[in-house]
Design a protein around this motif. Structure first.
Motif, PDB file in Angstrom:
ATOM      1  N   SER A 185       0.827  -1.205   0.000  1.00  0.00           N
ATOM      2  CA  SER A 185       0.000   0.000   0.000  1.00  0.00           C
ATOM      3  C   SER A 185       0.865   1.261   0.000  1.00  0.00           C
ATOM      4  O   SER A 185       1.694   1.447   0.894  1.00  0.00           O
ATOM      5  CB  SER A 185      -0.904   0.009   1.240  1.00  0.00           C
ATOM      6  OG  SER A 185      -1.420   1.308   1.483  1.00  0.00           O
ATOM      7  N   VAL A 187      -0.149   4.139   0.754  1.00  0.00           N
ATOM      8  CA  VAL A 187      -0.540   4.922   1.925  1.00  0.00           C
ATOM      9  C   VAL A 187       0.278   4.499   3.139  1.00  0.00           C
ATOM     10  O   VAL A 187       0.805   5.335   3.880  1.00  0.00           O
ATOM     11  CB  VAL A 187      -2.053   4.772   2.197  1.00  0.00           C
ATOM     12  CG1 VAL A 187      -2.445   5.520   3.472  1.00  0.00           C
ATOM     13  CG2 VAL A 187      -2.859   5.294   1.015  1.00  0.00           C
ATOM     14  N   ASP A 242     -10.066   1.098  -0.686  1.00  0.00           N
ATOM     15  CA  ASP A 242     -10.186   2.488  -1.127  1.00  0.00           C
ATOM     16  C   ASP A 242      -9.338   3.409  -0.249  1.00  0.00           C
ATOM     17  O   ASP A 242      -8.642   4.288  -0.754  1.00  0.00           O
ATOM     18  CB  ASP A 242     -11.658   2.900  -1.081  1.00  0.00           C
ATOM     19  CG  ASP A 242     -11.903   4.295  -1.632  1.00  0.00           C
ATOM     20  OD1 ASP A 242     -11.846   4.464  -2.862  1.00  0.00           O
ATOM     21  OD2 ASP A 242     -12.145   5.217  -0.820  1.00  0.00           O
ATOM     22  N   LYS A 243      -9.377   3.194   1.044  1.00  0.00           N
ATOM     23  CA  LYS A 243      -8.655   4.060   1.998  1.00  0.00           C
ATOM     24  C   LYS A 243      -7.151   3.931   1.855  1.00  0.00           C
ATOM     25  O   LYS A 243      -6.419   4.931   1.938  1.00  0.00           O
ATOM     26  CB  LYS A 243      -9.095   3.693   3.423  1.00  0.00           C
ATOM     27  CG  LYS A 243      -8.440   4.522   4.515  1.00  0.00           C
ATOM     28  CD  LYS A 243      -8.968   4.100   5.888  1.00  0.00           C
ATOM     29  CE  LYS A 243      -8.312   4.888   7.011  1.00  0.00           C
ATOM     30  NZ  LYS A 243      -8.832   4.462   8.344  1.00  0.00           N
ATOM     31  N   TYR A 244      -6.669   2.699   1.628  1.00  0.00           N
ATOM     32  CA  TYR A 244      -5.229   2.459   1.583  1.00  0.00           C
ATOM     33  C   TYR A 244      -4.706   2.240   0.160  1.00  0.00           C
ATOM     34  O   TYR A 244      -3.591   1.779  -0.037  1.00  0.00           O
ATOM     35  CB  TYR A 244      -4.862   1.285   2.495  1.00  0.00           C
ATOM     36  CG  TYR A 244      -5.172   1.594   3.945  1.00  0.00           C
ATOM     37  CD1 TYR A 244      -4.380   2.483   4.662  1.00  0.00           C
ATOM     38  CD2 TYR A 244      -6.282   1.041   4.586  1.00  0.00           C
ATOM     39  CE1 TYR A 244      -4.674   2.802   5.980  1.00  0.00           C
ATOM     40  CE2 TYR A 244      -6.580   1.352   5.900  1.00  0.00           C
ATOM     41  CZ  TYR A 244      -5.777   2.237   6.589  1.00  0.00           C
ATOM     42  OH  TYR A 244      -6.080   2.568   7.889  1.00  0.00           O
ATOM     43  N   ASP A 245      -5.544   2.562  -0.819  1.00  0.00           N
ATOM     44  CA  ASP A 245      -5.124   2.605  -2.221  1.00  0.00           C
ATOM     45  C   ASP A 245      -4.550   1.271  -2.704  1.00  0.00           C
ATOM     46  O   ASP A 245      -3.434   1.212  -3.251  1.00  0.00           O
ATOM     47  CB  ASP A 245      -4.111   3.733  -2.431  1.00  0.00           C
ATOM     48  CG  ASP A 245      -3.900   4.056  -3.911  1.00  0.00           C
ATOM     49  OD1 ASP A 245      -4.723   3.616  -4.741  1.00  0.00           O
ATOM     50  OD2 ASP A 245      -2.904   4.724  -4.236  1.00  0.00           O
ATOM     51  N   SER A 247      -5.507  -1.125  -5.310  1.00  0.00           N
ATOM     52  CA  SER A 247      -6.429  -1.182  -6.450  1.00  0.00           C
ATOM     53  C   SER A 247      -6.874  -2.593  -6.785  1.00  0.00           C
ATOM     54  O   SER A 247      -8.029  -2.815  -7.146  1.00  0.00           O
ATOM     55  CB  SER A 247      -5.783  -0.535  -7.680  1.00  0.00           C
ATOM     56  OG  SER A 247      -4.562  -1.174  -8.011  1.00  0.00           O
ATOM     57  N   LYS A 250      -9.619  -3.632  -4.433  1.00  0.00           N
ATOM     58  CA  LYS A 250     -10.847  -2.904  -4.774  1.00  0.00           C
ATOM     59  C   LYS A 250     -11.509  -3.522  -5.998  1.00  0.00           C
ATOM     60  O   LYS A 250     -12.733  -3.697  -6.047  1.00  0.00           O
ATOM     61  CB  LYS A 250     -10.529  -1.432  -5.037  1.00  0.00           C
ATOM     62  CG  LYS A 250     -11.760  -0.554  -5.220  1.00  0.00           C
ATOM     63  CD  LYS A 250     -11.384   0.930  -5.291  1.00  0.00           C
ATOM     64  CE  LYS A 250     -12.624   1.803  -5.426  1.00  0.00           C
ATOM     65  NZ  LYS A 250     -12.270   3.245  -5.456  1.00  0.00           N
TER      66      LYS A 250
END
Length: 328
Positions: A185, A187, A242-245, A247, A250
């Motif tokens: 991640s 993030v 979504d919060k920690y990107d 993909s 997701k």
């Protein structure tokens, strides 16, 4: 009769065949439609009674791996009063030939009507024999690499081997590894690359996730997630992705949520699609509600939805109704 009269519309696990006109003594067979691994046909015959058949298209796949289907089949006779005839649910029925499933309806149906099939499961025989395998249950596991390195990562997490950071969830704590989180991640990588409290205190606060959901999230990151964990925590995983990107997570959640849209979850899925900017899921929910007529089956829930939800989203739903709903 034009070609579109034989076309079956499909989405998620639902297939609908709209029949605009049919003589008292007649036979119609639909064009093939895809559901699961197989192409299917519906046929309707009127001769005093109504006979409806569902069967897979004959092929080498059907012969070698015939579908074992669980489904609900309905006949929707009119849109005004939503008259529906429902066959009792069929469970784990093997279908090979065009006479393996026939529904005889002792009722005179006139005018336009819809034949709808909702598949609740599709199974096939295991390549090695033994138990039946659901084609919709094993798709996610196939995406996971079964390498020794991933097995070791999973062991590091489950046994807490040399963990160097603690995650505080809403109801508990879990140990993890900075390097693994940072690798998966951007993030997390940013957190550990700057002089933030996460770096100083060796803790991360994820108070918007339960310990169970966070453990599932970590199992995904470490490559040791199980299918039932994923299915039971899809919404929490979507939020985390979504919060920690992340993909790919997701995308996996999105693909899974597309597979089992039904009347019980369509409004929730519509809101989720709007919140996380998932246009394909949103479009599918709109299509399910409007083109497939399910908005009539959940009137009470939809009325509650209208009272308290996002105004722009409600406007989009009505726009879809006005532009696409043409009835029969």
């Amino acid at each position: 009769m034009n070609d579109s009269a034989y076309r079956v519309q499909t989405m998620s696990r639902v297939a609908q065949w709209k029949i605009d006109n049919m003589a008292s003594y007649a036979y119609m067979k639909s064009d093939p439609f895809k559901m699961g691994n197989w192409n299917w046909h519906l046929s309707v015959e009127k001769n005093r009674m109504l006979f409806i058949k569902l069967h897979p298209e004959i092929s080498n796949l059907t012969r070698d791996h015939p579908p074992i289907a669980s489904f609900i089949i309905r006949v929707i006779c009119s849109i005004e009063d939503r008259t529906v005839l429902v066959h009792p649910e069929v469970t784990d029925k093997q279908l090979k030939k065009n006479d393996d499933f026939i529904w005889t309806i002792d009722s005179s149906i006139t005018g336009k009507f819809i034949v709808e099939v909702e598949f609740t499961d599709l199974k096939t025989t295991s390549p090695n024999g033994g138990e039946l395998c659901s084609i919709w249950a094993d798709g996610f596991n196939k995406k996971q690499s079964d390498t020794k390195a991933l097995a070791i990562l999973g062991k590091m997490l489950s046994e807490g081997i040399h963990t160097d950071i603690t995650i505080n969830t809403s109801d508990g704590r879990i140990g993890a590894h900075r390097a693994v989180l940072a690798a998966r991640s951007p993030v997390f990588r940013s957190m550990f690359s700057h002089n933030l409290k996460e770096m100083e205190l060796s803790t991360i606060d994820i108070s918007d996730m339960s310990m169970e959901a966070c453990q599932t999230f970590l199992n995904y990151i470490y490559g040791s997630i199980k299918d039932d964990e994923f299915l039971n925590n899809r919404l929490a995983l979507l939020h985390a992705a979504d919060k920690y990107d992340i993909s790919e997570l997701k995308e996996s959640c999105h693909d899974s949520l597309m597979q089992d849209i039904n009347t019980e979850n369509v409004l929730e899925r519509l809101q989720i699609a709007n919140l996380y900017q998932l246009p394909i899921l949103k479009s599918s929910c709109m299509r399910y509600l409007v083109k497939f007529g399910k908005i009539f089956d959940i009137r009470d829930d939809f009325n509650d939805f209208l009272k308290c939800r996002d105004r722009e989203l409600i406007a989009e739903v009505f726009h879809e109704v006005l532009n696409n709903w043409k009835g029969f």
